[in-house]
Design a protein around this motif. Structure first.
Motif, PDB file in Angstrom:
ATOM      1  N   ARG A 154       6.298   5.687  -4.014  1.00  0.00           N
ATOM      2  CA  ARG A 154       6.613   5.240  -2.657  1.00  0.00           C
ATOM      3  C   ARG A 154       5.581   4.220  -2.193  1.00  0.00           C
ATOM      4  NH1 ARG A 154       7.480   9.926   1.498  1.00  0.00           N
ATOM      5  NH2 ARG A 154       5.367  10.449   0.862  1.00  0.00           N
ATOM      6  N   ARG A 155       6.056   3.238  -1.450  1.00  0.00           N
ATOM      7  CA  ARG A 155       5.101   2.308  -0.858  1.00  0.00           C
ATOM      8  C   ARG A 155       5.547   1.932   0.546  1.00  0.00           C
ATOM      9  NH1 ARG A 155       7.376  -2.795  -1.231  1.00  0.00           N
ATOM     10  NH2 ARG A 155       8.806  -3.136  -2.969  1.00  0.00           N
ATOM     11  N   VAL A 156       4.602   1.363   1.283  1.00  0.00           N
ATOM     12  CA  VAL A 156       4.882   0.983   2.661  1.00  0.00           C
ATOM     13  C   VAL A 156       5.585  -0.372   2.681  1.00  0.00           C
ATOM     14  CG1 VAL A 156       3.802   0.350   4.852  1.00  0.00           C
ATOM     15  CG2 VAL A 156       2.906   2.268   3.528  1.00  0.00           C
ATOM     16  N   ARG A 181       5.666   4.049  10.179  1.00  0.00           N
ATOM     17  CA  ARG A 181       5.689   3.375   8.883  1.00  0.00           C
ATOM     18  C   ARG A 181       7.021   3.524   8.161  1.00  0.00           C
ATOM     19  NH1 ARG A 181       0.239   4.690   5.755  1.00  0.00           N
ATOM     20  NH2 ARG A 181       0.589   6.779   6.571  1.00  0.00           N
ATOM     21  N   ALA A 186       8.673   3.780   4.565  1.00  0.00           N
ATOM     22  CA  ALA A 186       8.351   4.043   3.167  1.00  0.00           C
ATOM     23  C   ALA A 186       9.543   3.656   2.306  1.00  0.00           C
ATOM     24  CB  ALA A 186       8.028   5.513   2.958  1.00  0.00           C
ATOM     25  N   ASP A 231      -2.544   5.548   1.480  1.00  0.00           N
ATOM     26  CA  ASP A 231      -3.647   4.630   1.726  1.00  0.00           C
ATOM     27  C   ASP A 231      -3.853   4.481   3.225  1.00  0.00           C
ATOM     28  OD1 ASP A 231      -3.776   4.255  -0.989  1.00  0.00           O
ATOM     29  OD2 ASP A 231      -2.416   2.549  -0.965  1.00  0.00           O
ATOM     30  N   ARG A 250       0.837  -1.198   0.000  1.00  0.00           N
ATOM     31  CA  ARG A 250       0.000   0.000   0.000  1.00  0.00           C
ATOM     32  C   ARG A 250       0.871   1.247   0.000  1.00  0.00           C
ATOM     33  NH1 ARG A 250       0.359  -2.342   4.791  1.00  0.00           N
ATOM     34  NH2 ARG A 250       0.554  -1.134   6.713  1.00  0.00           N
ATOM     35  N   GLY A 251       0.354   2.302  -0.601  1.00  0.00           N
ATOM     36  CA  GLY A 251       1.077   3.565  -0.629  1.00  0.00           C
ATOM     37  C   GLY A 251       0.966   4.269   0.716  1.00  0.00           C
ATOM     38  N   LEU A 252       1.750   5.294   0.908  1.00  0.00           N
ATOM     39  CA  LEU A 252       1.729   6.008   2.179  1.00  0.00           C
ATOM     40  C   LEU A 252       0.396   6.711   2.410  1.00  0.00           C
ATOM     41  CD1 LEU A 252       5.249   7.576   2.442  1.00  0.00           C
ATOM     42  CD2 LEU A 252       4.243   5.829   3.880  1.00  0.00           C
TER      43      LEU A 252
END
Lengths: 355, 345
Positions: free
Chosen positions: B330-332, B320, B322, A354, A350-352
């Motif tokens: 960017r993603r988690v 989180r 990133a 979301d 998931r993106g930041l």
């Protein structure tokens, strides 16, 4: 030019050329994963939406079939061999992993021929390979079956839950509930099948399709090809691997071992001719005939919307269970288990922004 | 040398505490680990630490026992030395407990002990006490080793997630995934050969150099956090750090070294190299202004040649991690879930 610049260029072209209200569906788990992993949705213009279709083999496996696999695993004489993704998928009453913890002999392999090796090494065990997957994996399973036969192994059999790709797309379009503007067609499957089997999409439904590769660039380029089509047609972006006629050797192998059968798809139900059953001459190696099991009644998990997710009707994030009651650690539905599942991919990558 | 005789195979009697046991201890362990404290064969070793003490233990059940780049012996010493190093502790002494399956080849045990001894020498730490149990055939798989370590902490402040600050640099001592892929390949569970060696190595020298550089450059408390990315890999270390600190981390995917061989095995099998186990890597969080000096110091050590700054700590997205992809998105990064690769260490 860096990879980021290159993609930014493609994204800019997409933004410029894509009209509003476009929904493209990918029907291959590897695409689902690539799109999520590279964060490609962040690069798309607002008018372009990507949805996942029935492309993850584990996800589309029907509950009743999973229950049969578990029932086979419970037989004391059976060593149940399968791919890793399958063992955590919730069936009506538990998972293969739970059966294993309770004493069932369940083994995970990376290749069907490993199952043949197990059968050769342990002649007293009834080794059953639970074969799932599309045209991509089915040829290797077929090869394993022939290998077992050539080696004279009588303790090897297979439960074929294999499915073929184009027919569910027809079923999906006939349902008419998903407004698909075009398909990102599966790269790996098409290496085997070629592209003729998709022609009906353009011809009968007026819907475009582009066979795409799996790099970030491939996906954006394929989307651009879809956007640019004035007359819907089936095209190949993934030209470095896919030829229109496909892999004829693999196709022959499939025909030698399998024949089309009815198959039950999660979310779509039984689709005539969309499965691959073992041919009559391989009946002795067909686990479905060799073992009589009672899988019991199927129970779908309450609230799970995997079926709708697989039809592209419901976005994973719109399921009330998503990320709350249903996570990769503690999945309710199949789409959250397999790494290629739409829910798992969306959750994991998931993106930041979301939730 | 000794008149004690050991058979070719470990017998149940070797765990009895009687003469066979004594012979085994002297012939194999005392010979391999030779040091004055162990040679006394006391039930407990007396140590004389001077400062704050770090204390850790680690069980090793890796399968196979020997793999490209290491074996259970090297792993058992390096694993514990590295756990001490995460507390900025110089290893002072190790204890080793062996659980051996009846019938285990004595020659193999001897080889494992030689490997432990060599690794301990490299880390400059004596193995001063131990224990051996033999269990009947089938009750264990060959050999399990538990090593316990005591170390002297060389900094005055407390390292850990609570010491981490917004803006700190995140440094990785080298490429990830080698250990896990080497083990997978060595198991021969599937049809591939990967030219990958485990990175298994003791890292006190690397950590000492980093601590020294940070202290010189940024003062006493410039090193904030050290952790070795073993099971669960780099992703798990970073995710745990954000969870514990209440801060976020941003890392650059392209800055994280992954060898082409590891990358292709991961592509083939669907693994994420960032979640794979390492046994010779360290994640270091230091004050930003010391990062260049720390990277340079780590690069000058044997096991840190590929060290790089891979990202930074940020208050922007608390809790989180990133990952910035090569495509600017960017993603988690999430912690992997269990059971991927059992018995990897």
């Amino acid at each position: 030019m860096t990879a980021a610049d290159d993609l930014a260029c493609l994204a800019a072209e997409l933004r410029e050329e894509a009209g509003p209200g476009l929904t493209f569906m990918e029907v291959c788990g590897t695409h689902t994963m690539a799109i999520a992993r590279y964060g490609l949705r962040q690069l798309l213009p607002e008018g372009v939406r990507l949805v996942s279709g029935p492309g993850c083999p584990v996800c589309v496996t029907a509950m009743a079939d999973l229950d049969r696999v578990l029932a086979l695993a419970r037989l004391p004489e059976v060593t149940l061999v399968t791919f890793g993704d399958l063992i955590r998928v919730p069936a009506s009453r538990g998972t293969l992993a739970e059966e294993r913890a309770a004493g069932a002999d369940v083994r995970v392999v990376y290749s069907p021929s490993d199952a043949v090796r197990i059968a050769a090494a342990e002649p007293k065990r009834q080794v059953v390979f639970a074969g799932i997957g599309f045209e991509t994996t089915a040829p290797t399973t077929a090869a394993a079956l022939l290998e077992a036969r050539a080696a004279g192994l009588t303790n090897f059999s297979m439960l074929s839950l294999h499915k073929t790709m184009p027919l569910p797309l027809r079923a999906l379009l006939d349902l008419g509930e998903t407004p698909v503007s075009g398909f990102l067609l599966p790269g790996h499957v098409s290496v085997i099948t070629g592209t003729a089997c998709y022609e009906f999409l353009a011809r009968e439904y007026g819907i475009a399709g582009v066979v795409a590769g799996f790099e970030a660039r491939d996906v954006l380029e394929a989307l651009l090809m879809l956007v640019r089509q004035s007359e819907p047609e089936i095209a190949i972006q993934y030209t470095r691997a896919v030829r229109p006629e496909g892999n004829v050797v693999a196709q022959r192998l499939l025909e030698q071992v399998f024949e089309p059968s009815d198959a039950d798809w999660r979310g779509l139900g039984v689709i005539s001719g969309s499965g691959l059953a073992l041919r009559a001459e391989f009946a002795d190696a067909d686990a479905a005939r060799r073992f009589a099991v009672d899988p019991g009644p199927t129970l779908e998990p309450p609230g799970c919307r995997c079926g709708e997710v697989l039809r592209g009707v419901t976005d994973p994030a719109d399921c009330a269970l998503f990320g709350a009651r249903c996570t990769p650690e503690d999945p309710v539905g199949a789409c959250m288990v397999s790494s290629e599942g739409a829910c798992a991919a969306r959750y994991r990558y998931r993106g930041l922004d979301d939730a | 040398m000794p008149e004690h005789r050991v058979t070719d195979r470990i017998l149940l009697g070797h765990g009895s505490g009687g003469k066979l046991y004594r012979d085994l201890v002297k012939d194999i362990f005392v010979t391999a680990f030779a040091n004055p404290v162990l040679e006394r064969l006391d039930d407990a070793a007396a140590l004389a630490p001077t400062g704050r003490i770090a204390f850790t233990t680690d069980a090793h059940v890796v399968q196979p026992l020997k793999f490209p780049g290491g074996d259970i012996g090297r792993l058992s010493v390096a694993g514990t030395v590295n756990d001490l190093a995460t507390a900025a502790a110089r290893p002072l002494a190790l204890a080793a407990a062996f659980v051996i399956e009846e019938g285990f080849a004595v020659a193999e045990l001897r080889a494992v002990c030689a490997s432990m001894a060599a690794t301990a020498r490299e880390a400059d730490v004596p193995i001063v006490t131990g224990d051996t149990k033999v269990v009947e055939r089938g009750a264990a798989d060959g050999l399990f080793i538990t090593t316990t370590g005591v170390g002297e902490i060389v900094v005055a402040h407390d390292l850990g997630s609570a010491a981490v600050r917004d803006g700190d640099a995140v440094i990785l001592s080298g490429g990830v995934g080698d250990h896990a892929v080497a083990i997978l390949a060595a198991r021969g569970e599937f049809d591939f050969r990967a030219d990958v060696r485990s990175d298994c190595a003791p890292l006190w020298g690397l950590v000492e150099a980093a601590v020294e550089a940070a202290r010189t450059q940024g003062g006493e408390e410039a090193v904030r956090f050290l952790r070795d990315p073993t099971r669960g890999g780099l992703t798990t270390v970073l995710a745990e750090l954000t969870e514990e600190s209440g801060l976020g981390i941003e890392v650059e995917e392209q800055a994280i070294p992954v060898s082409p061989a590891v990358r292709s095995v991961c592509d083939l099998l669907g693994y994420d190299p960032l979640t794979l186990a390492n046994e010779g890597k360290m994640v270091l969080v230091t004050a930003a202004e010391t990062a260049d000096a720390v990277v340079a110091a780590v690069r000058a050590t044997t096991y840190g040649r590929d060290a790089r700054r891979i990202g930074f700590v940020t208050a922007a997205h608390p809790g989180r991690v990133a990952l910035r992809t090569p495509f600017g998105t960017r993603r988690v990064l999430d912690m992997p879930i269990g059971e991927l690769l059992p018995r990897i260490c």
